[in-house]
Design a protein around this motif. Structure first.
Motif, PDB file in Angstrom:
ATOM      1  N   GLN B 197       0.843  -1.204   0.000  1.00 28.76           N
ATOM      2  CA  GLN B 197       0.000   0.000   0.000  1.00 28.76           C
ATOM      3  C   GLN B 197       0.875   1.250   0.000  1.00 28.76           C
ATOM      4  O   GLN B 197       0.589   2.235  -0.666  1.00 28.76           O
ATOM      5  N   TYR B 198       1.968   1.179   0.782  1.00 26.93           N
ATOM      6  CA  TYR B 198       2.916   2.297   0.848  1.00 26.93           C
ATOM      7  C   TYR B 198       3.573   2.509  -0.511  1.00 26.93           C
ATOM      8  O   TYR B 198       3.606   3.627  -1.035  1.00 26.93           O
ATOM      9  N   VAL B 199       4.040   1.399  -1.135  1.00 28.37           N
ATOM     10  CA  VAL B 199       4.734   1.497  -2.421  1.00 28.37           C
ATOM     11  C   VAL B 199       3.774   1.981  -3.508  1.00 28.37           C
ATOM     12  O   VAL B 199       4.073   2.945  -4.234  1.00 28.37           O
ATOM     13  N   ALA B 204       1.715   5.732  -7.362  1.00 28.82           N
ATOM     14  CA  ALA B 204       0.539   6.116  -8.155  1.00 28.82           C
ATOM     15  C   ALA B 204      -0.523   6.845  -7.340  1.00 28.82           C
ATOM     16  O   ALA B 204      -1.586   7.144  -7.851  1.00 28.82           O
ATOM     17  N   GLY B 205      -0.227   7.106  -6.067  1.00 27.97           N
ATOM     18  CA  GLY B 205      -1.258   7.668  -5.194  1.00 27.97           C
ATOM     19  C   GLY B 205      -1.686   9.072  -5.580  1.00 27.97           C
ATOM     20  O   GLY B 205      -0.851   9.948  -5.785  1.00 27.97           O
ATOM     21  N   LYS B 206      -2.991   9.274  -5.760  1.00 29.36           N
ATOM     22  CA  LYS B 206      -3.508  10.606  -6.077  1.00 29.36           C
ATOM     23  C   LYS B 206      -4.638  10.994  -5.133  1.00 29.36           C
ATOM     24  O   LYS B 206      -4.620  12.049  -4.515  1.00 29.36           O
ATOM     25  N   THR B 207      -5.625  10.076  -5.012  1.00 28.70           N
ATOM     26  CA  THR B 207      -6.836  10.400  -4.264  1.00 28.70           C
ATOM     27  C   THR B 207      -6.684   9.994  -2.804  1.00 28.70           C
ATOM     28  O   THR B 207      -6.531   8.806  -2.508  1.00 28.70           O
ATOM     29  N   LYS B 208      -6.721  10.949  -1.908  1.00 28.86           N
ATOM     30  CA  LYS B 208      -6.605  10.616  -0.483  1.00 28.86           C
ATOM     31  C   LYS B 208      -7.871   9.918  -0.019  1.00 28.86           C
ATOM     32  O   LYS B 208      -8.987  10.310  -0.368  1.00 28.86           O
ATOM     33  N   VAL B 219      -6.458   5.973  -2.298  1.00 25.05           N
ATOM     34  CA  VAL B 219      -7.283   4.928  -2.910  1.00 25.05           C
ATOM     35  C   VAL B 219      -6.412   4.007  -3.760  1.00 25.05           C
ATOM     36  O   VAL B 219      -6.519   2.775  -3.694  1.00 25.05           O
ATOM     37  N   GLU B 220      -5.514   4.617  -4.555  1.00 24.89           N
ATOM     38  CA  GLU B 220      -4.662   3.824  -5.445  1.00 24.89           C
ATOM     39  C   GLU B 220      -3.766   2.878  -4.632  1.00 24.89           C
ATOM     40  O   GLU B 220      -3.603   1.703  -4.983  1.00 24.89           O
ATOM     41  N   GLY B 221      -3.189   3.408  -3.536  1.00 18.11           N
ATOM     42  CA  GLY B 221      -2.343   2.582  -2.684  1.00 18.11           C
ATOM     43  C   GLY B 221      -3.140   1.456  -2.062  1.00 18.11           C
ATOM     44  O   GLY B 221      -2.698   0.299  -2.031  1.00 18.11           O
ATOM     45  N   PHE B 222      -4.326   1.782  -1.597  1.00 13.88           N
ATOM     46  CA  PHE B 222      -5.185   0.797  -0.932  1.00 13.88           C
ATOM     47  C   PHE B 222      -5.539  -0.336  -1.895  1.00 13.88           C
ATOM     48  O   PHE B 222      -5.315  -1.513  -1.600  1.00 13.88           O
ATOM     49  N   VAL B 223      -6.066   0.008  -3.065  1.00 12.55           N
ATOM     50  CA  VAL B 223      -6.497  -1.018  -4.022  1.00 12.55           C
ATOM     51  C   VAL B 223      -5.299  -1.851  -4.479  1.00 12.55           C
ATOM     52  O   VAL B 223      -5.326  -3.088  -4.424  1.00 12.55           O
ATOM     53  N   GLY B 224      -4.230  -1.171  -4.894  1.00  4.54           N
ATOM     54  CA  GLY B 224      -3.053  -1.888  -5.389  1.00  4.54           C
ATOM     55  C   GLY B 224      -2.445  -2.775  -4.322  1.00  4.54           C
ATOM     56  O   GLY B 224      -2.162  -3.952  -4.552  1.00  4.54           O
ATOM     57  N   GLY B 225      -2.256  -2.222  -3.126  1.00  6.80           N
ATOM     58  CA  GLY B 225      -1.611  -2.963  -2.043  1.00  6.80           C
ATOM     59  C   GLY B 225      -2.414  -4.176  -1.621  1.00  6.80           C
ATOM     60  O   GLY B 225      -1.887  -5.284  -1.506  1.00  6.80           O
ATOM     61  N   VAL B 226      -3.723  -3.965  -1.412  1.00  8.57           N
ATOM     62  CA  VAL B 226      -4.565  -5.074  -0.960  1.00  8.57           C
ATOM     63  C   VAL B 226      -4.649  -6.147  -2.040  1.00  8.57           C
ATOM     64  O   VAL B 226      -4.546  -7.348  -1.765  1.00  8.57           O
ATOM     65  N   PHE B 260      -8.250  -1.252   7.873  1.00 12.12           N
ATOM     66  CA  PHE B 260      -9.103  -0.491   8.791  1.00 12.12           C
ATOM     67  C   PHE B 260      -8.464  -0.365  10.178  1.00 12.12           C
ATOM     68  O   PHE B 260      -8.658   0.639  10.858  1.00 12.12           O
ATOM     69  N   GLY B 261      -7.694  -1.379  10.563  1.00 13.20           N
ATOM     70  CA  GLY B 261      -6.943  -1.271  11.813  1.00 13.20           C
ATOM     71  C   GLY B 261      -5.998  -0.080  11.781  1.00 13.20           C
ATOM     72  O   GLY B 261      -5.914   0.699  12.729  1.00 13.20           O
ATOM     73  N   GLY B 262      -5.327   0.079  10.645  1.00 14.35           N
ATOM     74  CA  GLY B 262      -4.422   1.218  10.486  1.00 14.35           C
ATOM     75  C   GLY B 262      -5.170   2.540  10.602  1.00 14.35           C
ATOM     76  O   GLY B 262      -4.698   3.482  11.226  1.00 14.35           O
ATOM     77  N   LEU B 263      -6.367   2.597  10.003  1.00 10.60           N
ATOM     78  CA  LEU B 263      -7.173   3.824  10.074  1.00 10.60           C
ATOM     79  C   LEU B 263      -7.576   4.148  11.507  1.00 10.60           C
ATOM     80  O   LEU B 263      -7.450   5.280  11.966  1.00 10.60           O
ATOM     81  N   VAL B 264      -8.066   3.129  12.228  1.00 11.39           N
ATOM     82  CA  VAL B 264      -8.517   3.346  13.607  1.00 11.39           C
ATOM     83  C   VAL B 264      -7.360   3.832  14.474  1.00 11.39           C
ATOM     84  O   VAL B 264      -7.478   4.814  15.216  1.00 11.39           O
ATOM     85  N   MET B 265      -6.208   3.168  14.346  1.00 10.25           N
ATOM     86  CA  MET B 265      -5.079   3.545  15.187  1.00 10.25           C
ATOM     87  C   MET B 265      -4.561   4.933  14.813  1.00 10.25           C
ATOM     88  O   MET B 265      -4.072   5.677  15.667  1.00 10.25           O
ATOM     89  N   SER B 266      -4.686   5.304  13.521  1.00 12.76           N
ATOM     90  CA  SER B 266      -4.308   6.660  13.109  1.00 12.76           C
ATOM     91  C   SER B 266      -5.228   7.678  13.771  1.00 12.76           C
ATOM     92  O   SER B 266      -4.783   8.751  14.192  1.00 12.76           O
ATOM     93  N   ALA B 267      -6.520   7.354  13.830  1.00 10.89           N
ATOM     94  CA  ALA B 267      -7.479   8.286  14.427  1.00 10.89           C
ATOM     95  C   ALA B 267      -7.095   8.560  15.881  1.00 10.89           C
ATOM     96  O   ALA B 267      -7.153   9.701  16.349  1.00 10.89           O
TER      97      ALA B 267
END
Lengths: 227, 310
Positions: B197-199, B204-208, B219-226, B260-267
Motif C-alpha cells: 500500500q505504501y509502495v 501512483a497515489g492521487k486520491t486521499k 485509494v490507489e495505494g489501498f487497491v493496489g496494495g490489498v 481499517f486497523g491502520g485507520l482506527v489507530m491513526s485516528a
C-alpha cells in the motif's frame, strides 16, 4: 569499582524501565560546563536526567540534592556521595551565617556541571512551581557557565508518589537552548524567563487529564436577554 | 524448522535483498544528496531485516520462543499505548495490574493452550476487574473515560496481539506440527499489504482516502496494495491448510481488516496529537505503528481458522 558497577546498574535500570529518550533540541551533548535545571515531580528525576547524558558527560555532572533526605541512612549516603557524586546542600539552613550556595559554587570551581531543580521541591501538580532564586545567583556568580533547561516528561506517572512498584511507561528528557542572564536583568525577570523556557519544552503530545486538550469553556453563558 | 519454513524465509530474504538493492540504487541516483523519502525507505528496509531476523530466530527456537517474542511485542505495544493515553494518579492500581498481572497471565494461558480462558480473560474478567480497581481509588473524574482507556489498551496490545501465538494452540487435522507456518502466513500477508500500500501509494497515489485520519493513505495505494498482497497470500496457499481460493478469500479478509486497523489507530494518534506511537523501530515509528494492522487481523483470522479448520 563497586561505585562504577552501581552507577551502571542504576542508569541501565532507569533507561530500561522508561525507554529514556534524550532529545537534544536546543544544544548538543558536548562537554561544556553547564547547569542543567529541570522540572521536579519524582524522586527519580535526577537519576533519569543523569542517565540521559552520554557517559563522558555523566562523569563530570553532579546532581544537587537536599542533605536532609540523603544523609538519613548509610545506603542513601553511599548512593548520593559515591555513586552519583552528588552535591549536598543544607535546605534547613542550620548555620544561618553560611552561604547555602557555597557547595555548588565550589563544585563549579572544579569545572564540574550541575543538575538542579529550581522549584526547590517535588511538584505533584501540572506545570511548574515558582523558581527559587539560586539559579539566578549561580548564573550571576558564574556567567561563563551555560544554563540549560531540561524537561523530564512522564516520570511522575512511572513513579507516582507513595507507590513502591514503578510502571514501565515511556519517558523523554528534552534539553533546551542555553540561557544567560542579560545585563542588569532583574531576578524576577530572569527567573520568569527561565521558567517559560522550561515550560516550552513540555511535549504537546502528552497533556495530562488535568489539562484538557480542548479547554472546557469556563465563562458562563451569556444571560438571556430580557424580553 | 521444516523445508517449507526455510523456503519461506529464503524467499523473504531474497525479497529484502532486492529491496535493499533498490534502496541502494535510489540513493546513488540521488547523488548522495539528502532525500528524506529515500532515507526513510532505506531505514524501513533495514528495520525489516532486523524484524525478520528476530522472527526467524524465534521460529528456529520453537513454540515457547514465539510466545515469549509476542509477549514482548505486547509489552512494548501496551507501553506505547498507555504512555500516550493520559491517566490520573488513582489509575495506578489498574495500570500496575495491566502490566504485571494481565499481560503475563494472558500469555501463560496461551502457553498452556487454555482456549476457554484466554479467549474471554480480558474481554470478561479484566473488563470487570479494571473498573473495580479504579473505583477503589475513589476518584470519579472522567471515570468512564479512564477505565475505557486501560481496557482498550489491553484489548489492542495484549488480547488482539496474543491471537497471533494463539494460532499455535489450534489442532488442524492433516496440518500437525506446522502451525508456525500459519503465523508466518498471517504476518507476512498483512505486513506485505502495508508495504505494498505504501509502495503503490508512493508510485501512483492521487486520491486521499481519509485525509483527516491518515494523509498518506490513498485509494490507489489501498487497491493496489490489498490486491497484490491478496494475490501473494493466495499463491502461498501451499504453506497453509487452505486451498488456493480459500487462501485468497482469507488474505482479502485480513488485508481489509489490517487496512481499517491502520485507520482506527491513526485516528487515535491524531486525537492525541502525535504522528507515531513511539520511536523504537527506525523509520517505522513505534511497535504499534508496525503492528496496527496485525492487531485487527489476528483475532478474526484465528476464529475463522478455528471455526472452519480446527
Amino acid at each position: 569499582m563497586l561505585e562504577k558497577l552501581s552507577a551502571f546498574a542504576i542508569t541501565s535500570l532507569a533507561r530500561m524501565l522508561t525507554g529514556a529518550r534524550s532529545l537534544w533540541l536546543g544544544c548538543a551533548p558536548v562537554a561544556t560546563q553547564r547547569i542543567y535545571f529541570a522540572n521536579h515531580s519524582s524522586h527519580g528525576d535526577f537519576v533519569l536526567l543523569w542517565a540521559s547524558l552520554p557517559p563522558e558527560l555523566r562523569a563530570r555532572t553532579r546532581p544537587v540534592a537536599g542533605a536532609d533526605y540523603w544523609q538519613k541512612s548509610a545506603l542513601r549516603r553511599y548512593i548520593i556521595n559515591k555513586v552519583f557524586n552528588g552535591v549536598l546542600i543544607d535546605r534547613e539552613r542550620s548555620d544561618p551565617e553560611a552561604n547555602p550556595l557555597q557547595p555548588m559554587l565550589d563544585a563549579l570551581e572544579t569545572g564540574d556541571s550541575l543538575i538542579i531543580f529550581p522549584e526547590g521541591t517535588r511538584n505533584l501538580e501540572d506545570g511548574l512551581l515558582p523558581f527559587k532564586g539560586g539559579l539566578y545567583r549561580l548564573g550571576l556568580a558564574r556567567p561563563d557557565v551555560e544554563l540549560v533547561p531540561v524537561w523530564i516528561a512522564n516520570l511522575n506517572r512511572v513513579m507516582p508518589k507513595g507507590r513502591a512498584l514503578p510502571l514501565p511507561l515511556l519517558c523523554s528528557v528534552s534539553f533546551g537552548t542555553p540561557l544567560a542572564i542579560a545585563e542588569s536583568e532583574s531576578k524576577e525577570t530572569f527567573l520568569g524567563r527561565a521558567r517559560e523556557a522550561l515550560l516550552a519544552l513540555e511535549p504537546d503530545g502528552q497533556p495530562d487529564v488535568e489539562t484538557p486538550v480542548h479547554p472546557v469553556a469556563t465563562t458562563p453563558e451569556q444571560p438571556a436577554e430580557h424580553v | 524448522m521444516d523445508n517449507n519454513t526455510l523456503l519461506l524465509f529464503a524467499g523473504i530474504g531474497a525479497l529484502l535483498a532486492l529491496a535493499s538493492l533498490i534502496g541502494f540504487i535510489l540513493k546513488r541516483r540521488s547523488g548522495g544528496a539528502e532525500n528524506l523519502v529515500v532515507d526513510n525507505l532505506i531505514a524501513r528496509i533495514n528495520a525489516w531485516w532486523v524484524m525478520v531476523a528476530i522472527l526467524g530466530v524465534a521460529f528456529w527456537l520453537g513454540h515457547v520462543a514465539v510466545i515469549v517474542l509476542f509477549y514482548l511485542v505486547s509489552f512494548y505495544a501496551l507501553r506505547e499505548f498507555l504512555t500516550l493515553t493520559p491517566t490520573r494518579r488513582s489509575d495506578y492500581p489498574a495500570l500496575a495490574a495491566a502490566f504485571y498481572l494481565v499481560l503475563p497471565l494472558q500469555y501463560l494461558l496461551i502457553g498452556i493452550s487454555w482456549y476457554g480462558m484466554f479467549s474471554i480473560f480480558i474481554p470478561v474478567y479484566v473488563f470487570l476487574l479494571l473498573p473495580i480497581l479504579a473505583s477503589l481509588g475513589g476518584d470519579t473524574t472522567r471515570f468512564l473515560e479512564r477505565a475505557s482507556k486501560v481496557q482498550w489498551g489491553l484489548m489492542i496490545a495484549v488480547f488482539c496481539v496474543s491471537h497471533v501465538p494463539a494460532l499455535l494452540t489450534l489442532d488442524i487435522v492433516g496440518y500437525e506440527g506446522r502451525n508456525l507456518l500459519l503465523i508466518a502466513w498471517l504476518v507476512m500477508v498483512v505486513q506485505l499489504s502495508d508495504v505494498l500500500q505504501y509502495v503503490c501509494g508512493k508510485l501512483a497515489g492521487k486520491t486521499k482516502i481519509a485525509p483527516r485520519l491518515s494523509p498518506s493513505k490513498t485509494v490507489e495505494g489501498f487497491v493496489g496494495g490489498v490486491a497484490l498482497a491478496t494475490g501473494v497470500g493466495a499463491l502461498l496457499f501451499w504453506i497453509t491448510p487452505f486451498s488456493f481460493w480459500q487462501a485468497a478469500g482469507i488474505a482479502l479478509l485480513v488485508n481489509l481488516l489490517g487496512f481499517f486497523g491502520g485507520l482506527v489507530m491513526s485516528a487515535i494518534k491524531r486525537d492525541r496529537g502525535v504522528k507515531d506511537w513511539g520511536h523504537m523501530i527506525e523509520g517505522h515509528g513505534g511497535m504499534l505503528d508496525r503492528l496496527d494492522s496485525v492487531c485487527f487481523a489476528a483475532p478474526i483470522f484465528f476464529h475463522v481458522v478455528r471455526y472452519y479448520w480446527a
